[in-house]
Design a protein around this motif. Structure first.
Motif, PDB file in Angstrom:
ATOM      1  N   GLN A  52       0.947  -1.255  -0.009  1.00 38.72           N
ATOM      2  CA  GLN A  52      -0.038  -0.008  -0.039  1.00 38.72           C
ATOM      3  C   GLN A  52       0.957   1.090  -0.152  1.00 38.72           C
ATOM      4  O   GLN A  52       2.033   1.427   0.760  1.00 38.72           O
ATOM      5  CB  GLN A  52      -0.824   0.020   1.359  1.00 38.72           C
ATOM      6  N   VAL A  53       0.449   2.335  -0.743  1.00 38.88           N
ATOM      7  CA  VAL A  53       1.045   3.598  -0.512  1.00 38.88           C
ATOM      8  C   VAL A  53       0.797   4.086   0.766  1.00 38.88           C
ATOM      9  O   VAL A  53      -0.309   4.373   1.334  1.00 38.88           O
ATOM     10  CB  VAL A  53       0.663   4.640  -1.587  1.00 38.88           C
ATOM     11  N   VAL A  54       1.637   4.387   1.615  1.00 35.57           N
ATOM     12  CA  VAL A  54       1.910   4.944   2.891  1.00 35.57           C
ATOM     13  C   VAL A  54       2.406   6.365   2.706  1.00 35.57           C
ATOM     14  O   VAL A  54       3.436   7.051   2.282  1.00 35.57           O
ATOM     15  CB  VAL A  54       2.697   4.407   4.083  1.00 35.57           C
ATOM     16  N   THR A  55       1.378   7.449   2.966  1.00 35.74           N
ATOM     17  CA  THR A  55       1.903   8.980   2.802  1.00 35.74           C
ATOM     18  C   THR A  55       3.121   9.429   3.897  1.00 35.74           C
ATOM     19  O   THR A  55       2.969   8.713   4.725  1.00 35.74           O
ATOM     20  CB  THR A  55       0.539   9.840   3.000  1.00 35.74           C
ATOM     21  N   ARG A  56       3.803  10.450   3.302  1.00 37.18           N
ATOM     22  CA  ARG A  56       4.887  10.856   4.130  1.00 37.18           C
ATOM     23  C   ARG A  56       4.253  11.412   5.554  1.00 37.18           C
ATOM     24  O   ARG A  56       4.725  11.320   6.638  1.00 37.18           O
ATOM     25  CB  ARG A  56       5.516  11.988   3.446  1.00 37.18           C
ATOM     26  N   SER A  57       3.035  12.208   5.481  1.00 33.03           N
ATOM     27  CA  SER A  57       2.335  12.485   6.700  1.00 33.03           C
ATOM     28  C   SER A  57       2.089  11.385   7.665  1.00 33.03           C
ATOM     29  O   SER A  57       2.431  11.443   8.713  1.00 33.03           O
ATOM     30  CB  SER A  57       1.047  13.302   6.427  1.00 33.03           C
ATOM     31  N   ASP A  58       1.487  10.171   7.219  1.00 30.95           N
ATOM     32  CA  ASP A  58       1.221   9.182   7.902  1.00 30.95           C
ATOM     33  C   ASP A  58       2.647   8.665   8.623  1.00 30.95           C
ATOM     34  O   ASP A  58       2.438   8.281   9.963  1.00 30.95           O
ATOM     35  CB  ASP A  58       0.452   7.868   6.960  1.00 30.95           C
ATOM     36  N   LEU A  59       3.444   8.486   7.847  1.00 24.16           N
ATOM     37  CA  LEU A  59       4.874   8.016   8.443  1.00 24.16           C
ATOM     38  C   LEU A  59       5.262   8.850   9.615  1.00 24.16           C
ATOM     39  O   LEU A  59       5.789   8.402  10.695  1.00 24.16           O
ATOM     40  CB  LEU A  59       5.726   7.765   7.281  1.00 24.16           C
ATOM     41  N   ASP A  61       3.445  11.074  11.155  1.00 21.49           N
ATOM     42  CA  ASP A  61       2.848  10.919  12.615  1.00 21.49           C
ATOM     43  C   ASP A  61       3.013   9.601  13.242  1.00 21.49           C
ATOM     44  O   ASP A  61       2.884   9.884  14.560  1.00 21.49           O
ATOM     45  CB  ASP A  61       1.346  11.005  11.966  1.00 21.49           C
ATOM     46  N   ALA A  62       3.128   8.666  12.586  1.00 20.83           N
ATOM     47  CA  ALA A  62       3.199   7.163  13.095  1.00 20.83           C
ATOM     48  C   ALA A  62       4.664   7.074  14.213  1.00 20.83           C
ATOM     49  O   ALA A  62       4.584   6.624  15.107  1.00 20.83           O
ATOM     50  CB  ALA A  62       2.969   6.049  12.409  1.00 20.83           C
ATOM     51  N   VAL A  63       5.646   7.474  13.543  1.00 19.91           N
ATOM     52  CA  VAL A  63       7.135   7.375  13.761  1.00 19.91           C
ATOM     53  C   VAL A  63       7.579   8.433  14.624  1.00 19.91           C
ATOM     54  O   VAL A  63       8.573   8.258  15.615  1.00 19.91           O
ATOM     55  CB  VAL A  63       7.872   7.161  12.678  1.00 19.91           C
ATOM     56  N   TRP A  64       6.943   9.553  14.394  1.00 23.42           N
ATOM     57  CA  TRP A  64       7.705  10.834  14.961  1.00 23.42           C
ATOM     58  C   TRP A  64       6.674  11.486  15.962  1.00 23.42           C
ATOM     59  O   TRP A  64       6.844  12.825  15.743  1.00 23.42           O
ATOM     60  CB  TRP A  64       8.508  11.662  14.025  1.00 23.42           C
ATOM     61  N   ALA A  65       5.681  10.695  16.317  1.00 25.77           N
ATOM     62  CA  ALA A  65       4.658  11.415  16.912  1.00 25.77           C
ATOM     63  C   ALA A  65       4.946  12.404  18.197  1.00 25.77           C
ATOM     64  O   ALA A  65       4.384  13.307  18.578  1.00 25.77           O
ATOM     65  CB  ALA A  65       3.518  10.387  17.313  1.00 25.77           C
ATOM     66  N   ASP A  66       6.089  11.925  18.957  1.00 23.72           N
ATOM     67  CA  ASP A  66       6.391  12.578  20.086  1.00 23.72           C
ATOM     68  C   ASP A  66       7.364  13.936  19.867  1.00 23.72           C
ATOM     69  O   ASP A  66       7.827  14.296  20.823  1.00 23.72           O
ATOM     70  CB  ASP A  66       7.138  11.501  21.069  1.00 23.72           C
ATOM     71  N   VAL A  67       7.867  14.027  18.489  1.00 22.12           N
ATOM     72  CA  VAL A  67       8.759  14.988  18.355  1.00 22.12           C
ATOM     73  C   VAL A  67       8.447  15.804  17.214  1.00 22.12           C
ATOM     74  O   VAL A  67       7.748  15.474  16.350  1.00 22.12           O
ATOM     75  CB  VAL A  67      10.213  14.773  18.310  1.00 22.12           C
ATOM     76  N   VAL A  68       8.696  16.991  16.798  1.00 22.24           N
ATOM     77  CA  VAL A  68       8.578  17.695  15.667  1.00 22.24           C
ATOM     78  C   VAL A  68       9.781  17.847  14.888  1.00 22.24           C
ATOM     79  O   VAL A  68      10.818  18.038  15.303  1.00 22.24           O
ATOM     80  CB  VAL A  68       8.358  19.363  16.144  1.00 22.24           C
ATOM     81  N   ALA A  73      13.982  13.786   7.939  1.00 24.59           N
ATOM     82  CA  ALA A  73      14.028  12.862   8.913  1.00 24.59           C
ATOM     83  C   ALA A  73      13.716  11.645   8.324  1.00 24.59           C
ATOM     84  O   ALA A  73      14.256  10.588   8.292  1.00 24.59           O
ATOM     85  CB  ALA A  73      13.390  13.080  10.402  1.00 24.59           C
ATOM     86  N   LEU A  74      12.462  11.709   7.673  1.00 22.63           N
ATOM     87  CA  LEU A  74      11.806  10.444   6.985  1.00 22.63           C
ATOM     88  C   LEU A  74      12.921  10.196   5.585  1.00 22.63           C
ATOM     89  O   LEU A  74      12.939   8.841   5.331  1.00 22.63           O
ATOM     90  CB  LEU A  74      10.260  10.830   6.382  1.00 22.63           C
ATOM     91  N   THR A  75      13.311  11.096   5.081  1.00 24.99           N
ATOM     92  CA  THR A  75      13.903  10.846   3.736  1.00 24.99           C
ATOM     93  C   THR A  75      14.966  10.309   4.241  1.00 24.99           C
ATOM     94  O   THR A  75      15.632   9.143   3.625  1.00 24.99           O
ATOM     95  CB  THR A  75      14.279  12.229   3.162  1.00 24.99           C
ATOM     96  N   ARG A  76      15.739  10.651   5.297  1.00 29.15           N
ATOM     97  CA  ARG A  76      17.085   9.922   5.616  1.00 29.15           C
ATOM     98  C   ARG A  76      16.837   8.440   6.242  1.00 29.15           C
ATOM     99  O   ARG A  76      17.445   7.577   5.813  1.00 29.15           O
ATOM    100  CB  ARG A  76      17.715  10.680   6.776  1.00 29.15           C
ATOM    101  N   ALA A  77      15.692   8.310   6.675  1.00 32.33           N
ATOM    102  CA  ALA A  77      15.030   6.955   7.235  1.00 32.33           C
ATOM    103  C   ALA A  77      15.066   5.942   6.072  1.00 32.33           C
ATOM    104  O   ALA A  77      15.687   4.864   6.214  1.00 32.33           O
ATOM    105  CB  ALA A  77      14.086   6.998   8.159  1.00 32.33           C
TER     106      ALA A  77
END
Length: 122
Positions: A52-59, A61-68, A73-77
Protein backbone atom coordinates in the motif's frame (compact mmCIF):
# COMPACT_ATOMS: atom_id res chain seq x y z
CA UNK A 1 -7.86 -0.85 10.28
CA UNK A 2 -5.18 0.31 12.74
CA UNK A 3 -6.56 -2.09 15.39
CA UNK A 4 -5.99 -4.97 12.97
CA UNK A 5 -2.29 -4.28 12.61
CA UNK A 6 0.13 -6.82 13.99
CA UNK A 7 2.27 -5.92 16.95
CA UNK A 8 5.23 -3.79 15.99
CA UNK A 9 7.38 -6.12 18.14
CA UNK A 10 6.61 -9.26 16.12
CA UNK A 11 9.46 -10.59 13.94
CA UNK A 12 8.86 -10.72 10.20
CA UNK A 13 10.65 -11.25 6.93
CA UNK A 14 11.07 -8.69 4.15
CA UNK A 15 12.28 -10.56 1.11
CA UNK A 16 15.25 -12.59 2.30
CA UNK A 17 15.79 -10.40 5.39
CA UNK A 18 14.65 -11.59 8.84
CA UNK A 19 13.66 -8.52 10.86
CA UNK A 20 13.52 -8.42 14.67
CA UNK A 21 12.05 -5.07 15.72
CA UNK A 22 12.68 -5.60 19.45
CA UNK A 23 16.38 -6.08 18.73
CA UNK A 24 16.55 -3.35 16.04
CA UNK A 25 18.17 -5.99 13.88
CA UNK A 26 17.88 -7.32 10.34
CA UNK A 27 19.63 -10.54 9.31
CA UNK A 28 20.31 -12.07 5.92
CA UNK A 29 22.44 -15.19 5.39
CA UNK A 30 23.80 -14.94 8.96
CA UNK A 31 24.80 -11.29 8.42
CA UNK A 32 23.16 -9.27 11.21
CA UNK A 33 22.84 -5.51 10.79
CA UNK A 34 21.89 -3.11 13.56
CA UNK A 35 19.13 -0.68 12.58
CA UNK A 36 18.47 2.67 14.26
CA UNK A 37 15.15 2.54 16.21
CA UNK A 38 13.29 5.16 14.13
CA UNK A 39 14.47 3.53 10.90
CA UNK A 40 13.17 0.21 12.25
CA UNK A 41 9.87 1.90 13.09
CA UNK A 42 9.58 3.19 9.50
CA UNK A 43 10.32 -0.28 8.13
CA UNK A 44 7.82 -1.93 10.46
CA UNK A 45 5.10 0.59 9.62
CA UNK A 46 5.70 0.04 5.91
CA UNK A 47 5.66 -3.75 6.48
CA UNK A 48 2.32 -3.46 8.29
CA UNK A 49 0.99 -1.72 5.16
CA UNK A 50 2.94 -3.81 2.61
CA UNK A 51 1.92 -3.14 -0.98
CA UNK A 52 0.00 0.00 0.00
CA UNK A 53 1.09 3.58 -0.54
CA UNK A 54 1.81 5.16 2.84
CA UNK A 55 1.85 8.94 2.84
CA UNK A 56 4.79 10.86 4.20
CA UNK A 57 2.41 12.50 6.66
CA UNK A 58 1.19 9.13 7.98
CA UNK A 59 4.77 7.92 8.45
CA UNK A 60 5.80 11.12 10.22
CA UNK A 61 2.75 10.92 12.51
CA UNK A 62 3.33 7.24 13.30
CA UNK A 63 7.09 7.28 13.83
CA UNK A 64 7.78 10.81 15.08
CA UNK A 65 4.54 11.47 16.97
CA UNK A 66 6.45 12.54 20.08
CA UNK A 67 8.76 15.07 18.40
CA UNK A 68 8.60 17.80 15.79
CA UNK A 69 10.71 16.99 12.74
CA UNK A 70 10.68 17.96 9.10
CA UNK A 71 10.41 15.55 6.18
CA UNK A 72 14.21 15.30 5.97
CA UNK A 73 14.12 12.87 8.93
CA UNK A 74 11.86 10.55 6.95
CA UNK A 75 13.91 10.94 3.78
CA UNK A 76 17.04 9.96 5.74
CA UNK A 77 15.29 6.94 7.28
CA UNK A 78 14.14 5.69 3.88
CA UNK A 79 17.64 6.25 2.50
CA UNK A 80 19.07 4.13 5.34
CA UNK A 81 16.55 1.37 4.56
CA UNK A 82 17.62 1.42 0.93
CA UNK A 83 21.29 1.15 1.97
CA UNK A 84 20.43 -1.77 4.26
CA UNK A 85 18.63 -3.64 1.49
CA UNK A 86 21.03 -2.59 -1.29
CA UNK A 87 18.01 -1.06 -3.01
CA UNK A 88 18.21 1.38 -5.93
CA UNK A 89 15.52 4.09 -5.83
CA UNK A 90 15.50 4.17 -9.65
CA UNK A 91 14.82 0.41 -9.87
CA UNK A 92 13.46 -0.48 -6.43
CA UNK A 93 13.02 -4.04 -5.17
CA UNK A 94 12.10 -3.07 -1.60
CA UNK A 95 10.97 0.54 -1.09
CA UNK A 96 9.27 2.39 -3.90
CA UNK A 97 8.86 6.17 -3.89
CA UNK A 98 5.42 7.21 -5.11
CA UNK A 99 5.99 10.78 -6.28
CA UNK A 100 3.80 13.31 -4.54
CA UNK A 101 2.29 10.66 -2.25
CA UNK A 102 4.77 8.71 -0.13
CA UNK A 103 6.34 5.26 -0.07
CA UNK A 104 5.33 1.67 -0.70
CA UNK A 105 7.05 -1.50 0.49
CA UNK A 106 7.04 -3.73 -2.58
CA UNK A 107 9.12 -6.65 -1.28
CA UNK A 108 7.15 -9.63 0.05
CA UNK A 109 6.47 -9.51 3.79
CA UNK A 110 5.88 -12.59 5.91
CA UNK A 111 4.84 -12.30 9.55
CA UNK A 112 5.75 -15.17 11.84
CA UNK A 113 6.48 -15.96 15.45
CA UNK A 114 10.15 -15.75 16.24
CA UNK A 115 11.40 -19.31 16.12
CA UNK A 116 15.08 -18.43 16.33
CA UNK A 117 16.55 -20.20 19.37
CA UNK A 118 18.02 -17.94 21.99
CA UNK A 119 21.59 -18.61 23.18
CA UNK A 120 21.65 -21.71 25.38
CA UNK A 121 18.55 -23.28 23.81
CA UNK A 122 18.93 -26.51 21.91
Amino acid sequence: MEADLLSSDQPYAVGEWHVQPLLNSATRRSQAVSVEPRVMAVLTYLAQHAGQVVTRSDLLDAVWADVVVNEDALTRAVSELRMLFGDDPRAPRFVETVRGRGYRLIAPVTWAADTTPTPGES
